[in-house]
Motif scaffolding. Structure first.
Motif, PDB file in Angstrom:
ATOM      1  N   LYS A 190     -44.399 -26.802  -7.044  1.00 25.47           N
ATOM      2  CA  LYS A 190     -44.550 -27.510  -5.433  1.00 25.47           C
ATOM      3  C   LYS A 190     -43.529 -26.658  -4.669  1.00 25.47           C
ATOM      4  O   LYS A 190     -42.367 -26.481  -4.827  1.00 25.47           O
ATOM      5  CB  LYS A 190     -44.268 -28.777  -5.440  1.00 25.47           C
ATOM      6  CG  LYS A 190     -45.176 -29.742  -6.230  1.00 25.47           C
ATOM      7  CD  LYS A 190     -44.623 -31.278  -6.113  1.00 25.47           C
ATOM      8  CE  LYS A 190     -45.744 -32.215  -6.563  1.00 25.47           C
ATOM      9  NZ  LYS A 190     -45.367 -33.679  -6.262  1.00 25.47           N
ATOM     10  N   GLU A 195     -40.572 -36.104  -3.326  1.00 23.29           N
ATOM     11  CA  GLU A 195     -41.231 -35.191  -4.020  1.00 23.29           C
ATOM     12  C   GLU A 195     -40.412 -34.276  -4.801  1.00 23.29           C
ATOM     13  O   GLU A 195     -39.171 -34.114  -4.508  1.00 23.29           O
ATOM     14  CB  GLU A 195     -42.135 -34.243  -3.120  1.00 23.29           C
ATOM     15  CG  GLU A 195     -42.872 -34.888  -2.275  1.00 23.29           C
ATOM     16  CD  GLU A 195     -44.543 -34.986  -2.945  1.00 23.29           C
ATOM     17  OE1 GLU A 195     -44.681 -34.594  -3.934  1.00 23.29           O
ATOM     18  OE2 GLU A 195     -45.381 -35.565  -2.283  1.00 23.29           O
ATOM     19  N   LYS A 203     -48.877 -26.024  -5.203  1.00 23.88           N
ATOM     20  CA  LYS A 203     -49.215 -26.744  -4.198  1.00 23.88           C
ATOM     21  C   LYS A 203     -48.226 -26.779  -3.013  1.00 23.88           C
ATOM     22  O   LYS A 203     -46.884 -26.636  -3.099  1.00 23.88           O
ATOM     23  CB  LYS A 203     -49.081 -28.202  -4.767  1.00 23.88           C
ATOM     24  CG  LYS A 203     -49.133 -29.413  -3.498  1.00 23.88           C
ATOM     25  CD  LYS A 203     -49.154 -30.733  -4.247  1.00 23.88           C
ATOM     26  CE  LYS A 203     -49.525 -32.007  -3.172  1.00 23.88           C
ATOM     27  NZ  LYS A 203     -49.329 -33.198  -3.612  1.00 23.88           N
TER      28      LYS A 203
END
Length: 227
Positions: free
Chosen positions: A3, A46, A28
């Motif tokens: 991420k 996150e 991502k």
């Protein structure tokens, strides 16, 4: 999947960075955001692995944001991407733990190199098993030193193949596995493996399937970076 949070106030640059990340794959991308408060809000929600951080931002300088994140115990990895190119800023960025520094404008190849090097770092540092010295050494290696790529082969492609092999020095890699990771043909990979075998940089193992067709598997020799 890795991420990545994009911290960039120029929408076009942010868009290009996201396009580049999508092209590299298995990433991502989140954002873009433009200030420390937004960064921290996302970090709290996150599990961000990497931040692509600009220096010239509307509210607070990116280097100061990086310093603040470290003071607040956020150990997320950071790559600076900025037009800021003074030696003082660059020294501060590395002192506060940036893993790379890209000066705008940069080309896709340099961006890809930085992200792929980070991927290797990510894979090594997130191993469940104990990390070996060879793993750490591979983070700082320049791959094969002092070699000339023969006509018909591309140095960038060769470096990519070597990075795959360096991801696990103990693994025997098949042509199909390497080709899949790099999204290139088996025939192309075999040409590069033949070259590495020719210059004595890899071990080669031959196995035979049920139909008797040989399959070649490869791993790096420890001396590959000691020329």
């Amino acid at each position: 999947m890795i991420k990545v949070l994009i911290v960039e106030d120029d929408p076009m640059v942010a868009f290009i960075n996201k396009q580049y990340l999508d092209k590299i794959g298995n990433i991502k991308a989140l954002g873009p955001v433009t200030d420390e408060e937004e960064i921290i809000e996302i970090l709290e929600k996150e599990k961000i692995d990497l931040i692509l951080l600009d220096v010239f931002l509307p509210k607070k300088n990116g280097i100061e944001i990086l310093k603040s994140l470290r003071i607040k115990k956020y150990l997320v990895d950071v790559i600076i991407i900025s037009a800021a190119n003074s030696s003082d800023e660059i020294k501060k960025a590395f002192a506060y733990g940036t893993v790379d520094y890209l000066i705008k404008p940069f080309n896709y190849e340099r961006f890809e190199e930085s992200i792929n090097k980070y991927k290797l770092r990510y894979e090594i540092l997130n191993k469940e098993l104990d990390i070996k010295q060879g793993d750490i050494d591979s983070l700082y290696s320049k791959h094969i030193k002092g070699y000339d790529v023969p006509k018909g082969l591309n140095k960038l492609t060769l470096d990519k193949i070597i990075k795959i092999l360096e991801a696990d020095y103990n693994k025997m890699w098949s042509v199909r596995e390497i080709a899949f990771n790099l999204n290139i043909s088996n025939v192309t990979v075999k040409k590069y493996m033949d070259y590495l075998e020719e210059i004595d940089k890899i071990f080669v193992e031959t196995t035979y399937g049920n139909v008797g067709r040989p399959e070649f598997k490869y791993k790096l020799k420890n001396s590959i970076n000691k020329n």
